[in-house]
Design an enzyme around this catalytic site. Sequence first.
Site, mmCIF file in Angstrom:
data_model
loop_
_atom_site.group_PDB
_atom_site.id
_atom_site.type_symbol
_atom_site.label_atom_id
_atom_site.label_comp_id
_atom_site.label_asym_id
_atom_site.label_seq_id
_atom_site.Cartn_x
_atom_site.Cartn_y
_atom_site.Cartn_z
ATOM 1 C CE LYS A 165 -3.252 2.905 0.487
ATOM 2 N NZ LYS A 165 -4.562 3.273 -0.274
ATOM 3 C CE LYS A 167 -2.957 7.863 6.924
ATOM 4 N NZ LYS A 167 -3.497 6.389 6.707
HETATM 5 P P1 NAD Z 1 -12.506 8.749 7.557
HETATM 6 O O1 NAD Z 1 -11.707 9.940 8.501
HETATM 7 O O2 NAD Z 1 -13.556 9.440 6.559
HETATM 8 O O3 NAD Z 1 -13.136 7.776 8.335
HETATM 9 C C1 NAD Z 1 -12.346 7.287 9.568
HETATM 10 C C2 NAD Z 1 -13.561 6.781 10.458
HETATM 11 O O4 NAD Z 1 -12.953 6.385 11.760
HETATM 12 C C3 NAD Z 1 -14.131 8.262 11.199
HETATM 13 O O5 NAD Z 1 -15.468 8.263 10.971
HETATM 14 C C4 NAD Z 1 -13.665 8.034 12.609
HETATM 15 O O6 NAD Z 1 -14.678 8.718 13.243
HETATM 16 C C5 NAD Z 1 -13.507 6.855 12.919
HETATM 17 N N1 NAD Z 1 -12.681 6.332 13.986
HETATM 18 C C6 NAD Z 1 -11.354 7.115 14.217
HETATM 19 N N2 NAD Z 1 -10.713 6.379 15.231
HETATM 20 C C7 NAD Z 1 -11.663 5.608 15.670
HETATM 21 C C8 NAD Z 1 -11.639 4.497 16.894
HETATM 22 N N3 NAD Z 1 -10.668 4.237 17.739
HETATM 23 N N4 NAD Z 1 -12.908 3.817 16.772
HETATM 24 C C9 NAD Z 1 -14.050 3.973 16.158
HETATM 25 N N5 NAD Z 1 -13.856 4.766 14.922
HETATM 26 C C10 NAD Z 1 -12.802 5.636 14.878
HETATM 27 O O7 NAD Z 1 -11.274 8.293 6.619
HETATM 28 P P2 NAD Z 1 -11.243 7.474 5.323
HETATM 29 O O8 NAD Z 1 -10.996 8.156 4.194
HETATM 30 O O9 NAD Z 1 -12.503 6.324 5.642
HETATM 31 O O10 NAD Z 1 -9.740 6.513 5.502
HETATM 32 C C11 NAD Z 1 -9.824 5.304 6.368
HETATM 33 C C12 NAD Z 1 -8.577 4.743 6.272
HETATM 34 O O11 NAD Z 1 -8.549 4.278 4.819
HETATM 35 C C13 NAD Z 1 -7.485 5.611 6.427
HETATM 36 O O12 NAD Z 1 -6.304 4.798 6.883
HETATM 37 C C14 NAD Z 1 -7.043 5.907 4.912
HETATM 38 O O13 NAD Z 1 -5.615 6.386 4.615
HETATM 39 C C15 NAD Z 1 -7.460 4.793 4.166
HETATM 40 N N6 NAD Z 1 -7.989 5.116 2.669
HETATM 41 C C16 NAD Z 1 -8.769 5.875 2.470
HETATM 42 C C17 NAD Z 1 -9.040 6.272 0.783
HETATM 43 C C18 NAD Z 1 -9.936 7.424 0.587
HETATM 44 O O14 NAD Z 1 -10.226 7.606 -0.531
HETATM 45 N N7 NAD Z 1 -10.569 8.005 1.509
HETATM 46 C C19 NAD Z 1 -8.733 5.274 0.098
HETATM 47 C C20 NAD Z 1 -7.714 4.125 0.419
HETATM 48 C C21 NAD Z 1 -7.373 4.147 1.738
#
Ligand code: NAD
Length: 295
Positions: free
Chosen positions: A173, A241
């Site tokens: 990744k 990050k």
């Molecule tokens: P986001 O911030 O939209 O969602 C994360 C969610 O996790 C939030 O709703 C937050 O309230 C919750 N959260 C945080 N800590 C928590 C905990 N300890 N317990 C319960 N809930 C908790 O982020 P996202 O865009 O959905 O990304 C999530 C992961 O996926 C990240 O690591 C990101 O790098 C990865 N990612 C994102 C994308 C994208 O396009 N958005 C694509 C590939 C990978």
Amino acid sequence: MSQSRTIAFIGLGIMGLPMAANLVSAGFTVRGYDRSPQQADRLAGKGGTAAATPAEAVSGADVVITMVPDSPDVEEAVFSTGGVFDSAAPGTLVVDMSTVRPDTARAVNEEGAKRGLRVLDAPVSGGEAGAVEGVLSIMVGGDPADFDAAAGVFAPMGSAVLVGPAGAGQTVKAANQLIVAGNIQLVAEALVFLEAHGVETEAGLRVLNGGLAGSTVLTRKAESMRHRRFEPGFRIELHDKDMGIVTAAAREVGVPVPMGALVAQFIGALKAQGHGGLDHSALLKLVDQLAAEQK
Ligand code: NAD
């Protein structure tokens, strides 16, 4: 693991919510927990169940999926009192699909194994659209038997490939994020270049996407970039990050990533300018600024 019917899903943000919704559509019972209760309520609106605590989601589940922002969030979700490891029964598959450091993935795997849990790191690529459409690319690290057991759970979310032992999914990744960052930067530069030459950019980018310059970045992002629309999507602060993970992991093995390091600085600069909440395609903002400075 065709008999696995109950999934605890922790972290229901931009990615987690549609991924969990696809598991509901595939017939799984999905109990969702998010630090923000309204996110769990949104899952309930899509046929899942909202859990008020991690324990409520995890107790009795066959599979636990975490999809939270960063390494400290995964550590909190998994290791904290009342978290995943406190509530999961031995034999439970614990699948972290967040993008975190490879060493975090290995630590979660090792601690989970001590408790009789089967842990996989399974970060994804494909963005929000890939999550909604269930066509994510899923890079998995861990034990082959655990990977096989998770196949039915991965299928509604996308295509999963086992790439090596614990942590290997996160390493792949990191390479993904290196490529995506560089690709967005060059698409941004090409767009400003075409505009400055007065080329019709819709047609220009469309034909470019049919040749060797073509990419998922062009397919998914060209239109919004042309219109300078940067709502996320994938936030700059998350890519910042990830570039930290890339540059640290490259340094660890003595591999230079000069282009990656440069784009990492651009992403860091955007965050410093207060744009951390914009989509990573906002790299275009810096290219616009640089071009204006030259005039
Ligand atoms: P986001 O911030 O939209 O969602 C994360 C969610 O996790 C939030 O709703 C937050 O309230 C919750 N959260 C945080 N800590 C928590 C905990 N300890 N317990 C319960 N809930 C908790 O982020 P996202 O865009 O959905 O990304 C999530 C992961 O996926 C990240 O690591 C990101 O790098 C990865 N990612 C994102 C994308 C994208 O396009 N958005 C694509 C590939 C990978």
